[in-house]
Design an enzyme around this catalytic site. Sequence first.
Site, PDB file in Angstrom:
ATOM      1  N   ARG A 177       0.850  -1.215   0.000  1.00 14.86           N
ATOM      2  CA  ARG A 177       0.000   0.000   0.000  1.00 14.86           C
ATOM      3  C   ARG A 177       0.874   1.249   0.000  1.00 14.86           C
ATOM      4  O   ARG A 177       0.605   2.214   0.717  1.00 14.86           O
ATOM      5  CB  ARG A 177      -0.960   0.052   1.202  1.00 14.86           C
ATOM      6  CG  ARG A 177      -1.995  -1.045   1.343  1.00 14.86           C
ATOM      7  CD  ARG A 177      -2.967  -1.053   0.203  1.00 14.86           C
ATOM      8  NE  ARG A 177      -2.459  -1.953  -0.827  1.00 14.86           N
ATOM      9  CZ  ARG A 177      -2.513  -3.286  -0.756  1.00 14.86           C
ATOM     10  NH1 ARG A 177      -3.066  -3.864   0.244  1.00 14.86           N
ATOM     11  NH2 ARG A 177      -2.035  -4.038  -1.717  1.00 14.86           N
ATOM     12  N   SER A 211     -10.418  -0.040   4.175  1.00 14.84           N
ATOM     13  CA  SER A 211      -9.582  -0.342   5.344  1.00 14.84           C
ATOM     14  C   SER A 211      -9.007   0.958   5.886  1.00 14.84           C
ATOM     15  O   SER A 211      -8.358   1.697   5.149  1.00 14.84           O
ATOM     16  CB  SER A 211      -8.414  -1.248   4.951  1.00 14.84           C
ATOM     17  OG  SER A 211      -8.904  -2.403   4.335  1.00 14.84           O
ATOM     18  N   GLU A 241      -4.300   4.126   6.721  1.00 15.22           N
ATOM     19  CA  GLU A 241      -4.131   3.971   5.268  1.00 15.22           C
ATOM     20  C   GLU A 241      -4.572   5.216   4.487  1.00 15.22           C
ATOM     21  O   GLU A 241      -3.802   5.723   3.670  1.00 15.22           O
ATOM     22  CB  GLU A 241      -4.875   2.722   4.776  1.00 15.22           C
ATOM     23  CG  GLU A 241      -4.608   2.447   3.312  1.00 15.22           C
ATOM     24  CD  GLU A 241      -5.402   1.259   2.776  1.00 15.22           C
ATOM     25  OE1 GLU A 241      -5.202   0.137   3.252  1.00 15.22           O
ATOM     26  OE2 GLU A 241      -6.212   1.479   1.854  1.00 15.22           O
TER      27      GLU A 241
HETATM   28  C1  FAD Z   1     -15.233   0.028   0.328  1.00 14.58           C
HETATM   29  C2  FAD Z   1     -13.792   0.253  -0.037  1.00 14.58           C
HETATM   30  C3  FAD Z   1     -12.970  -0.839  -0.280  1.00 14.58           C
HETATM   31  C4  FAD Z   1     -11.615  -0.655  -0.615  1.00 14.58           C
HETATM   32  N1  FAD Z   1     -10.857  -1.767  -0.871  1.00 14.58           N
HETATM   33  C5  FAD Z   1      -9.554  -1.615  -1.209  1.00 14.58           C
HETATM   34  C6  FAD Z   1      -8.740  -2.759  -1.493  1.00 14.58           C
HETATM   35  O1  FAD Z   1      -9.201  -3.898  -1.467  1.00 14.58           O
HETATM   36  N2  FAD Z   1      -7.440  -2.540  -1.817  1.00 14.58           N
HETATM   37  C7  FAD Z   1      -6.896  -1.281  -1.905  1.00 14.58           C
HETATM   38  O2  FAD Z   1      -5.712  -1.171  -2.215  1.00 14.58           O
HETATM   39  N3  FAD Z   1      -7.657  -0.182  -1.661  1.00 14.58           N
HETATM   40  C8  FAD Z   1      -8.950  -0.318  -1.310  1.00 14.58           C
HETATM   41  N4  FAD Z   1      -9.716   0.783  -1.025  1.00 14.58           N
HETATM   42  C9  FAD Z   1      -9.114   2.119  -1.112  1.00 14.58           C
HETATM   43  C10 FAD Z   1      -9.331   2.820  -2.461  1.00 14.58           C
HETATM   44  O3  FAD Z   1     -10.308   2.152  -3.196  1.00 14.58           O
HETATM   45  C11 FAD Z   1      -8.046   2.868  -3.291  1.00 14.58           C
HETATM   46  O4  FAD Z   1      -7.011   3.461  -2.558  1.00 14.58           O
HETATM   47  C12 FAD Z   1      -8.233   3.656  -4.588  1.00 14.58           C
HETATM   48  O5  FAD Z   1      -7.090   3.526  -5.395  1.00 14.58           O
HETATM   49  C13 FAD Z   1      -8.531   5.137  -4.337  1.00 14.58           C
HETATM   50  O6  FAD Z   1      -8.933   5.698  -5.576  1.00 14.58           O
HETATM   51  P1  FAD Z   1      -9.596   7.136  -5.647  1.00 14.58           P
HETATM   52  O7  FAD Z   1      -9.734   7.486  -7.084  1.00 14.58           O
HETATM   53  O8  FAD Z   1     -10.837   7.151  -4.844  1.00 14.58           O
HETATM   54  O9  FAD Z   1      -8.466   8.020  -4.967  1.00 14.58           O
HETATM   55  P2  FAD Z   1      -8.631   9.243  -3.947  1.00 14.58           P
HETATM   56  O10 FAD Z   1      -9.173   8.725  -2.659  1.00 14.58           O
HETATM   57  O11 FAD Z   1      -9.356  10.354  -4.598  1.00 14.58           O
HETATM   58  O12 FAD Z   1      -7.120   9.641  -3.734  1.00 14.58           O
HETATM   59  C14 FAD Z   1      -6.262   8.805  -2.978  1.00 14.58           C
HETATM   60  C15 FAD Z   1      -4.858   9.419  -2.980  1.00 14.58           C
HETATM   61  O13 FAD Z   1      -4.328   9.309  -4.295  1.00 14.58           O
HETATM   62  C16 FAD Z   1      -3.952  10.589  -4.792  1.00 14.58           C
HETATM   63  N5  FAD Z   1      -4.314  10.619  -6.207  1.00 14.58           N
HETATM   64  C17 FAD Z   1      -5.526  10.339  -6.731  1.00 14.58           C
HETATM   65  N6  FAD Z   1      -5.484  10.440  -8.086  1.00 14.58           N
HETATM   66  C18 FAD Z   1      -4.214  10.806  -8.408  1.00 14.58           C
HETATM   67  C19 FAD Z   1      -3.541  11.101  -9.642  1.00 14.58           C
HETATM   68  N7  FAD Z   1      -4.160  11.036 -10.814  1.00 14.58           N
HETATM   69  N8  FAD Z   1      -2.240  11.496  -9.576  1.00 14.58           N
HETATM   70  C20 FAD Z   1      -1.587  11.582  -8.390  1.00 14.58           C
HETATM   71  N9  FAD Z   1      -2.174  11.312  -7.205  1.00 14.58           N
HETATM   72  C21 FAD Z   1      -3.464  10.927  -7.199  1.00 14.58           C
HETATM   73  C22 FAD Z   1      -4.770  11.586  -3.987  1.00 14.58           C
HETATM   74  O14 FAD Z   1      -4.126  12.846  -3.912  1.00 14.58           O
HETATM   75  C23 FAD Z   1      -4.868  10.911  -2.635  1.00 14.58           C
HETATM   76  O15 FAD Z   1      -3.748  11.207  -1.841  1.00 14.58           O
HETATM   77  C24 FAD Z   1     -11.082   0.644  -0.697  1.00 14.58           C
HETATM   78  C25 FAD Z   1     -11.913   1.752  -0.471  1.00 14.58           C
HETATM   79  C26 FAD Z   1     -13.251   1.571  -0.137  1.00 14.58           C
HETATM   80  C27 FAD Z   1     -14.134   2.756   0.096  1.00 14.58           C
END
Ligand code: FAD
Length: 336
Positions: A162, A236, A331
């Site tokens: 992660r 998480s 996380e």
């Molecule tokens: C119900 C649920 C289940 C989940 N299960 C998992 C799992 O099984 N495994 C896992 O790894 N994660 C999991 N996650 C976490 C999440 O889905 C991931 O971390 C996902 O990649 C976040 O994507 P986002 O577009 O919502 O990012 P955001 O939450 O919008 O951003 C997350 C971070 O990434 C940065 N970021 C976003 N886009 C960019 C970009 N284009 N360039 C540079 N930085 C960027 C942001 O600045 C921020 O710091 C889960 C979340 C939820 C709500």
Amino acid sequence: MIERNADLSRANTLALPARAECLARPDSVPRLAEVLAGRARHEPLFVLGEGSNVVLAGDLPGLTVIPALRHIERLREDEQHVWVRAGAGAVWDQLVAETVARGWLGLENLSLIPGTVGAAPFQNIGAYGAELADVLEEVEAVAVEDGRTVRFNAEQCDFGYRDSLFKSRRRGEFLITHVTVRLNRQGHCRTDYGGLAQQFDDLPARQITPAAVRRAVIALRQSKLPDPRALANAGSFFKNPVVDHAHHQRLLAQYPDLVAFPHQQGVKLAAGWLIERAGWKGRNLGPVGMHREQALVLVNHGGASVSQVLTLAGAVKDDVQRLFQVELEQEPVVLP
Ligand SMILES: Cc1cc2nc3c(=O)[nH]c(=O)nc-3n(C[C@H](O)[C@H](O)[C@H](O)COP(=O)(O)OP(=O)(O)OC[C@H]3O[C@@H](n4cnc5c(N)ncnc54)[C@H](O)[C@@H]3O)c2cc1C
């Protein structure tokens, strides 16, 4: 177009109230370059995808960019591999669904992870024994400082559990615009992890298709994890902590049912088990709580403030530290 004083309460899955001073959703690299060029030199810059892994601690000053580059394309192929490139704003699970539907192997275990393609390298998303690092070919990004295009191969991304260079060492320096993955046309799916193993135990490997694994992963996830559209959460809330073998043995002597997995640097403990054992599963503090089915997921039952979220997270961390001498690491990233 830039929106001013934009509401972000629906742009983060924990549903915390916050606003962006200026918000842009560029749908191409030239538009993104324009937006970045129009920003004052020391103005703060934030990037968001679907907001499924952030804790918004207040209003975001300066410029917030939500990339809207959403295309998914087959870049090239040979007899064994297919390279697929997707824009940062594409929905991650759409990329998984499209590649699995073609029978290509590599992303099936990562089905139904919320969020965008652009955020996937940020924390090297992973689930069911797989992670993005296994298939990543290239990340294309724009350097925030001067707008130049930068390319990273998997090694240069410094992926960890992660974690990546984008999340740690060079946080805030790059805006990811595209991700290319290298998928296999043939091979065996990975089903040796957690609940997947039981479902596929009796089947010969060649009968286990990416589509079957995707269906199984989706069913498992839906049975365990709250859907943020129904109950606000950010997945998480803590990473699974890694401890050395001696520490693991001490804990095991006291808690024979401790859940743990092998790890290169020692032993990875199931944070959900620690939190449950510390008495937090299904327990609330005001409008926030640790989920009743999945203790690792912090949920907002409605109307929570960021201080209520962080107070609960702190209380959980303190209890786990006191009982198990283990430090939990959060996380989701706190912004701003
Ligand atoms: C119900 C649920 C289940 C989940 N299960 C998992 C799992 O099984 N495994 C896992 O790894 N994660 C999991 N996650 C976490 C999440 O889905 C991931 O971390 C996902 O990649 C976040 O994507 P986002 O577009 O919502 O990012 P955001 O939450 O919008 O951003 C997350 C971070 O990434 C940065 N970021 C976003 N886009 C960019 C970009 N284009 N360039 C540079 N930085 C960027 C942001 O600045 C921020 O710091 C889960 C979340 C939820 C709500």
